[in-house]
Design a protein around this motif. Structure first.
Motif, short mmCIF file in Angstrom:
data_model
loop_
_atom_site.label_atom_id
_atom_site.label_comp_id
_atom_site.label_asym_id
_atom_site.label_seq_id
_atom_site.Cartn_x
_atom_site.Cartn_y
_atom_site.Cartn_z
N LEU A 134 -6.55 -14.06 -62.82
CA LEU A 134 -6.83 -15.22 -61.98
C LEU A 134 -8.34 -15.33 -61.85
O LEU A 134 -9.01 -14.37 -61.45
CB LEU A 134 -6.18 -15.06 -60.61
N LEU A 135 -8.89 -16.50 -62.19
CA LEU A 135 -10.33 -16.72 -62.20
C LEU A 135 -10.66 -17.84 -61.23
O LEU A 135 -10.42 -19.02 -61.52
CB LEU A 135 -10.80 -17.07 -63.60
N PRO A 136 -11.19 -17.52 -60.04
CA PRO A 136 -11.45 -18.57 -59.04
C PRO A 136 -12.78 -19.26 -59.26
O PRO A 136 -13.79 -18.64 -59.55
CB PRO A 136 -11.45 -17.77 -57.72
N LEU A 137 -12.78 -20.58 -59.13
CA LEU A 137 -13.98 -21.40 -59.16
C LEU A 137 -14.15 -22.04 -57.79
O LEU A 137 -13.48 -21.66 -56.83
CB LEU A 137 -13.87 -22.45 -60.26
N ALA A 138 -15.05 -23.01 -57.66
CA ALA A 138 -15.34 -23.59 -56.35
C ALA A 138 -14.12 -24.27 -55.76
O ALA A 138 -13.70 -23.97 -54.63
CB ALA A 138 -16.50 -24.57 -56.48
N THR A 139 -13.54 -25.19 -56.49
CA THR A 139 -12.39 -25.93 -55.98
C THR A 139 -11.20 -25.86 -56.93
O THR A 139 -10.23 -26.60 -56.77
CB THR A 139 -12.76 -27.42 -55.77
N ARG A 140 -11.30 -25.01 -57.91
CA ARG A 140 -10.22 -24.86 -58.87
C ARG A 140 -9.96 -23.38 -59.14
O ARG A 140 -10.81 -22.53 -58.89
CB ARG A 140 -10.55 -25.57 -60.20
N LEU A 141 -8.78 -23.11 -59.65
CA LEU A 141 -8.38 -21.76 -59.99
C LEU A 141 -7.89 -21.77 -61.44
O LEU A 141 -7.20 -22.70 -61.86
CB LEU A 141 -7.27 -21.27 -59.06
N THR B 237 -6.70 -26.72 -55.14
CA THR B 237 -6.56 -25.95 -53.91
C THR B 237 -5.14 -26.02 -53.33
O THR B 237 -4.74 -25.17 -52.54
CB THR B 237 -7.56 -26.43 -52.86
N SER B 238 -4.37 -27.03 -53.73
CA SER B 238 -2.98 -27.11 -53.30
C SER B 238 -2.04 -26.42 -54.28
O SER B 238 -0.82 -26.49 -54.13
CB SER B 238 -2.57 -28.58 -53.13
N LEU B 239 -2.63 -25.80 -55.31
CA LEU B 239 -1.90 -25.09 -56.36
C LEU B 239 -1.11 -26.03 -57.27
O LEU B 239 -0.14 -25.62 -57.91
CB LEU B 239 -0.98 -24.00 -55.79
N SER B 240 -1.53 -27.29 -57.32
CA SER B 240 -0.97 -28.18 -58.33
C SER B 240 -1.58 -27.81 -59.68
O SER B 240 -2.81 -27.65 -59.80
CB SER B 240 -1.30 -29.64 -58.01
N VAL B 241 -0.75 -27.66 -60.68
CA VAL B 241 -1.19 -27.14 -61.97
C VAL B 241 -1.35 -28.26 -62.99
O VAL B 241 -0.55 -29.20 -63.04
CB VAL B 241 -0.20 -26.08 -62.50
N GLN B 242 -2.42 -28.20 -63.75
CA GLN B 242 -2.65 -29.14 -64.84
C GLN B 242 -2.01 -28.61 -66.12
O GLN B 242 -1.72 -27.42 -66.24
CB GLN B 242 -4.16 -29.35 -65.04
#
Length: 558
Positions: free
Chosen positions: A262-269, A282-287
């Motif tokens: 898991l690689l965290p960024l400012a507003t994305r994971l 941030t709501s864990l909606s996945v692209q």
């Protein structure tokens, strides 16, 4: 345009400026056994952990290689101790101020030491501090940094807590000899840990077991992020857990196995694995997931470690071929843009030039010399490559081999260069599990310090005949055959009887004449008794009307 990126390592976020980046790739072939592992982003660029095992040595040299945002090498930092032990990095992370933290297990051959190493490295590669900490078996399995800079190390003895200066704050003994393979702080006084299976545990710094739970699947990573406690499984399930580790929600990232980080960024994971990676908000909606290897240039699941910022995904892997390895690092933009390379080299064995013998502690060790041809089968000039041979276990721990890196080869497309490879150790023939006819395989690696996209022609093999007696010679025999090593006598043979006498002389390693004899005409065999010759290396010289020839022989007592 400059954008702000947020990097998190072990749950800590660090903000620094990100310049425009270009994709890059490097292959590290400093020795015939080089591997790349953990990686992280830091203010100066990227840091990659490497390990290189020198030939005929039992342990590797660990180092941190810093790479700039443009892909150029910035510096290297060796991870050293005065203990004479092999160093194997188990943790690499970036602190809030941009320093790098590394921890490593120490081994004497395959025996762990009773302590482990930790170092804090400044962004310019200098050492802030270096510490060794005592532990029951010296194996450190995970490391985590708290928001305040406190460091936790997981060992088989429990958790060691240290401050930002590297001073020990004490040990936490965990129930049931619990030790973690993944570790993260979820507050200043509590940690999350996983044991490499389906269980996750929450403990406090006073040693209290706060909660434990299991999830479906094998846990690959754990991370507190945006107020959530996240657990990633290798099967692509991402769980959000409550403080008591009850499941708050989950996200299915797809049916692609092998997720690792898991690689965290400012507003994305980013959830990354060897085949694909996916962004979540941030709501864990996945692209929709993106491929790790868009053009299918690498073996499946080649890249195993990852780091990221808002522009680029960094990945590391190790290319293995014939027991030999090369560390590979690749930077790919999130748009999928990556450096294109057409380097391609091939190898063939032109000839086994000689098989000879050395004596070590009363044991005969055969070696071989060969000539190989390296051909540039790509479309660009090749300047750099490594040719390497891996032999038997020649030391207590490690391998025996011979290799060499070629620089400034200026090998044009379609061109070739012939190379002599000397001193390749073979398996010792008399041992009953070793055949006297042995395959000898030589590898060419990493043209221009890049991964060769066509590895099928990077290894060439031939067969070596080890001769210990007349019966061991391959048929049809050519020239003079002689038992090597010999004991109290030499047995010599020719394909046909001698037409003229041949004079034989034997000299020791200092050049002293030890014995002489004459091989009479009309005979194709000679028994030469040498009862007073002592163990060691000798030169046999044979002279006849048509000329002379020499053989290096070993006398080994029975």
């Amino acid at each position: 345009m400059r954008t702000s990126a947020l990097l998190a390592c072990a749950g800590i976020a660090s903000v620094f400026q990100v310049a425009a980046q270009s994709p890059f790739e490097h292959a590290d072939q400093r020795t015939a056994q080089t591997a790349y592992g953990k990686c992280t982003r830091f203010p100066g660029g990227w840091a990659v952990e490497g390990n290189a095992v020198p030939e005929n040595q039992g342990s590797g040299t660990a180092y941190i290689h810093a790479i700039g945002l443009d892909g150029t090498s910035l510096w290297e930092h060796p991870l050293l101790t005065n203990l004479g032990a092999g160093v194997f990095v188990q943790g690499l992370a970036t602190a809030a101020n941009g320093d790098l933290l590394a921890c490593a297990s120490l081994f004497y051959c395959d025996v762990p030491a009773d302590q482990f190493l930790a170092e804090r490295i400044a962004p310019d590669g200098s050492t802030v501090w270096s510490r060794t900490f005592h532990a029951s078996d010296g194996i450190v399995s995970a490391m985590a940094l708290s928001p305040g800079g406190t460091i936790a190390f997981s060992t088989n003895s429990g958790l060691l807590i240290a401050d930002a200066a590297g001073d020990s704050l004490g040990w936490i003994t965990l129930p049931g000899a619990l030790h973690f393979s993944s570790l993260a702080w979820d507050s200043d006084t509590t940690l999350l840990g996983t044991t490499g299976n389906s269980s996750v545990t929450r403990v406090s710094t006073d040693g209290a077991l706060l909660a434990t739970a299991t999830v479906n699947g094998t846990i690959a990573a754990v991370l507190p992020w945006q107020g959530k406690r996240l657990v990633l499984t290798t099967g692509g399930m991402l769980y959000a857990l409550q403080p008591d580790l009850g499941v708050q929600g989950n996200v299915d990232l797809g049916n692609t196995p092998g997720y690792r980080q898991l690689l965290p960024l400012a507003t994305r994971l980013i959830a990354a694995g060897p085949q694909q990676y996916a962004f979540l908000d941030t709501s864990l909606s996945v692209q929709p997931p993106l491929p790790i290897d868009p053009d299918g240039e690498f073996p499946q699941a080649f890249f195993t470690r990852f780091a990221a910022d808002d522009s680029m995904l960094l990945m590391t892997g190790t290319a293995n071929l014939g027991w030999l390895s090369t560390g590979v690092v690749r930077g790919m933009l999130h748009t999928g843009q990556h450096a294109a390379h057409t380097e391609d080299v091939g190898i063939e064995v032109l000839a086994i030039d000689s098989v000879y013998y050395t004596l070590n502690s009363g044991i005969v060790f055969p070696k071989a010399d060969a000539t190989v041809r390296i051909t540039n089968q790509g479309t660009v000039e090749v300047q750099t490559f490594r040719v390497a041979y891996h032999g038997p276990m020649g030391v207590a721990c490690g391998y025996a081999g011979t290799s060499g890196q070629v620089e400034n080869a200026a090998l044009a497309p379609g061109g070739h260069v012939d190379m002599a490879i000397a001193g390749m150790p073979l398996y010792y023939g008399p041992w009953n599990y070793v055949t006297l006819r042995q395959p000898l395989c030589i590898v060419v690696q990493s043209p221009n310090n890049l991964y060769d996209r066509h590895m099928g022609d990077n290894m060439a093999c031939d067969t070596v005949q080890i001769v210990l007696s007349l019966a061991d010679h391959a048929a049809p025999a050519q020239g003079v055959m002689v038992n090597n090593p010999f004991q109290d006598a030499m047995e010599l043979a020719l394909p046909a009887p001698l037409a003229s006498p041949m004079m034989l002389s034997l000299r020791d390693a200092t050049g002293r004449l030890v014995a002489t004899t004459t091989w009479p005409p009309g005979s194709e065999r000679l028994h030469w008794a040498l009862p007073l010759v002592t163990d060691g290396l000798y030169l046999l010289r044979m002279e006849g009307p048509a000329g002379g020839t020499s053989r290096t022989l070993v006398r080994q007592g029975g």
